[in-house]
Design a protein around this motif. Structure first.
Motif, PDB file in Angstrom:
ATOM      1  N   THR A 158       0.834  -1.197   0.000  1.00 39.57           N
ATOM      2  CA  THR A 158       0.000   0.000   0.000  1.00 39.57           C
ATOM      3  C   THR A 158       0.871   1.250   0.000  1.00 39.57           C
ATOM      4  N   GLY A 159       0.366   2.287  -0.669  1.00 40.66           N
ATOM      5  CA  GLY A 159       1.101   3.539  -0.734  1.00 40.66           C
ATOM      6  C   GLY A 159       2.210   3.561  -1.762  1.00 40.66           C
ATOM      7  N   SER A 160       2.222   2.588  -2.668  1.00 39.96           N
ATOM      8  CA  SER A 160       3.310   2.507  -3.650  1.00 39.96           C
ATOM      9  C   SER A 160       2.981   3.194  -4.966  1.00 39.96           C
ATOM     10  N   GLY A 161       1.770   3.769  -5.097  1.00 42.02           N
ATOM     11  CA  GLY A 161       1.426   4.510  -6.309  1.00 42.02           C
ATOM     12  C   GLY A 161       0.701   3.698  -7.359  1.00 42.02           C
ATOM     13  N   LYS A 162      -0.136   2.742  -6.938  1.00 43.97           N
ATOM     14  CA  LYS A 162      -0.840   1.875  -7.900  1.00 43.97           C
ATOM     15  C   LYS A 162      -1.882   2.650  -8.710  1.00 43.97           C
ATOM     16  N   THR A 163      -2.527   3.653  -8.112  1.00 46.19           N
ATOM     17  CA  THR A 163      -3.579   4.383  -8.827  1.00 46.19           C
ATOM     18  C   THR A 163      -3.029   5.063 -10.073  1.00 46.19           C
ATOM     19  N   ILE A 164      -1.899   5.739  -9.920  1.00 41.95           N
ATOM     20  CA  ILE A 164      -1.277   6.379 -11.082  1.00 41.95           C
ATOM     21  C   ILE A 164      -0.806   5.328 -12.082  1.00 41.95           C
TER      22      ILE A 164
END
Length: 575
Positions: free
Chosen positions: A29-35
């Motif tokens: 989590t928090g690794s930038g998957k959305t982008i």
């Protein structure tokens, strides 16, 4: 953005997803998957032929309304740069401006969504499964031109029972498309998710650490745990809130009722228990969509020290800035959910902490399970809670005695927690046979244990379930006058029913056998005869005294004859 400026997951996924590859992405989590999926969606749609009205070019599915709203915000933020580019002299007039639309339940009905779809003509749809399926079934929406499908927090979609809904959505979509599955723990559901129609997908696994130090949480996240008696967990929470340095904190509870109760208790006792300038927020799944969105936005925009009390509704996918501390008041029902909760802190390279509170006994084995899941977790230093605990529960008891509604609220929270415990997936660790009913009841500030089936087999339960000896529940009233009047009426009606039942029991004849009734009747008749014999005046014979004398003489003659017959020798006759 160059590859050197991307996070590892973005640098790995974007080139693959922009090409002709389906992807299954697992990253912390928090690794930038959305982008990592937003950029390929926009890039692919800009390169493809413009789609006609009432057609959809890309769909993103998320398990919760909050996550869908956040994804829509991120994609909309990126799309804003297109409007700025239109004013640029180098802007290609043949390029088109992409638009997006959010579809979630609770805010509007599907007819309003369809009207907005006709007005905005979006290329990208972001939504939750139920509303999205209802939307796609409309004759006004066409999916034949769909280019790309993304399932964010894909394993969670199946855990929440969206399997049939996803099947319905996939049947409405063309098979010639690109598909991406994204999650922090997607590996546990890869085989089930293969039905999403992926064709020779590339699996992208982004790890943190290296070699033996590989772990499932960011390296900038410090994870610790404390093993405490149940009644020490609330004082431990207060201690952390008063002594840790943070901008924002998220506290996770197991049930909605627990969030409601502890938010109410801490809000009323804040001035006496917690540090100044601390703002509390409450968020759970039973809140309507409007208040849920408002609460989350207020927490995100808060400029002072803020604490969000919540359930797992805010555990996955949400990118809340400046969260420094995550406190897990109750252990989640599975280890994967622990990772998602912890991942709300230490996002995008920030430093953060996660504290897990466990009850004494078998729950300590949960730590070993987390270590097997490659979570680096250490025991926290012992907390000085004795004085804090005594003061806290004294204040809590005084606050609760002011209004019986607060005790009712505590009972609902306690019962919901027990029911959560009975349904825990890790029954080898969270055993009801070792559950401390009394200790947890004291942790919730109860005066008396509620009546519930789970207590029938419990041990060491005080007589009547009383935790406060000599307390009179009948005199314990509600602050609301209307409710208190109703309670008094119920008490009086109950007393009248009790008196009526007791009278009926006293007046009812015992169920005696028929022979005993006959015998009683005969004795009664004999007493009446004797009474009639003695009804004459003393010294003066009654009217039937001569008859009685004759009867006595006859009886004497009969007795004499019987005695003589017994004494007479027996005569034998021969034939």
């Amino acid at each position: 953005m160059g590859y050197s400026q991307m996070t590892p997951v973005q640098a790995s996924v974007i080139p693959l997803f922009c090409g002709n590859k389906d992807v299954i992405v697992e990253a912390v989590t928090g690794s930038g998957k959305t982008i990592a999926f937003a950029i390929p969606i926009i890039e692919r749609l800009l390169k493809s032929d413009p789609i006609s009205r009432e057609h959809v070019g890309a769909i993103v599915i998320a398990p919760t309304r909050e996550l869908a709203t956040q994804i829509h915000y991120v994609i909309s933020s990126v799309l804003k740069f297109q409007a700025q580019a239109e004013d640029d002299e180098h802007y290609n007039n043949q390029s088109r401006v992409l638009r997006s639309q959010l579809l979630i339940g609770g805010s509007a009905n599907v007819h309003a969504d369809l009207e907005q779809f006709s007005e905005v003509t979006p290329d990208i749809i972001i939504g939750t499964p139920g509303r999205l399926l209802e939307f796609l079934k409309s004759s006004k929406v066409h999916t034949s031109a769909l280019e790309i499908l993304v399932l964010d927090e894909a394993d969670r979609l199946l855990e929440l029972g969206f399997g049939k809904t996803l099947d319905g959505i996939l049947r409405l979509l063309p098979k010639q498309r690109r598909t991406g599955l994204f999650s922090a723990t997607v590996s546990d559901a890869v085989h089930e998710l293969a039905r999403a129609g992926l064709r020779n997908p590339v699996k992208v696994l982004v790890k943190t650490g290296n070699g033996s130090s590989e772990q499932k949480v960011p390296t900038t996240l410090k994870v610790s745990y404390s093993v405490l008696p149940p009644q020490s967990k609330l004082p431990a929470l207060v201690h952390y809130l008063n002594n840790l340095q943070y901008k924002k904190t998220i506290v996770y509870f197991s049930t909605c009722a627990s969030v409601v109760y502890f938010y109410s208790a801490l809000s009323h006792l804040k001035s006496k228990l917690l540090i100044d300038d601390l703002t509390l927020f409450s968020l759970h799944g039973k809140l309507p969509q409007g208040p849920r969105t408002k609460t989350l936005n207020n927490f995100i925009s808060s400029s002072c020290q803020s604490v969000l009390l919540t359930t797992d509704v805010a555990a996955r996918g949400l990118d809340i800035p400046e969260v420094d501390i995550v406190i897990q008041f109750d252990a989640p029902y599975e280890a994967n959910m622990f990772l998602h909760r912890a991942g709300r802190a230490a996002r995008a390279g920030r430093y953060g902490e996660c504290c897990l509170l466990l009850s004494e006994g078998r729950e300590e084995d949960y730590v070993q399970l987390l270590r097997v899941k490659k979570v680096k977790i250490e025991e926290a230093p012992m907390l000085p809670l004795k004085d804090e605990s005594t003061r806290l529960y004294k204040l809590l008891r005084g606050w609760m005695l002011e209004d019986r509604e607060r005790h009712d609220q505590a009972i609902r929270a306690y019962v919901s927690y027990v029911r959560f415990y009975t349904k825990h997936t890790m029954t080898s660790i969270f055993r009801m046979s070792e559950f401390d009913f009394v200790g947890n009841a004291r942790a919730y500030g109860l005066l008396r244990l509620p009546s519930m089936p789970e207590l029938k087999t419990a041990r060491d339960i005080p007589d009547g379930g009383w935790l406060e000896a000599g307390f009179d529940m009948d005199s314990y009233g509600y602050r609301n006058s209307t409710r208190e009047s109703r309670r008094r009426e119920e008490i009086n009606a109950k007393k009248l029913r009790k008196v009526s039942v007791e009278k009926q029991q006293k007046s009812a004849l015992p169920n005696t056998p028929w022979s005993a009734k006959v015998e009683r009747r005969e004795k009664k008749e004999e007493r009446q005869v004797k009474k009639q014999k003695l009804s004459g005046v003393k010294g003066r014979p009654s009217a039937d005294s001569s008859d009685e004398e004759d009867l006595v003489e006859d009886w004497k003659a009969i007795v004499t004859e019987r005695k003589a017959s017994k004494a007479r020798p027996v005569q034998k006759f021969e034939l």
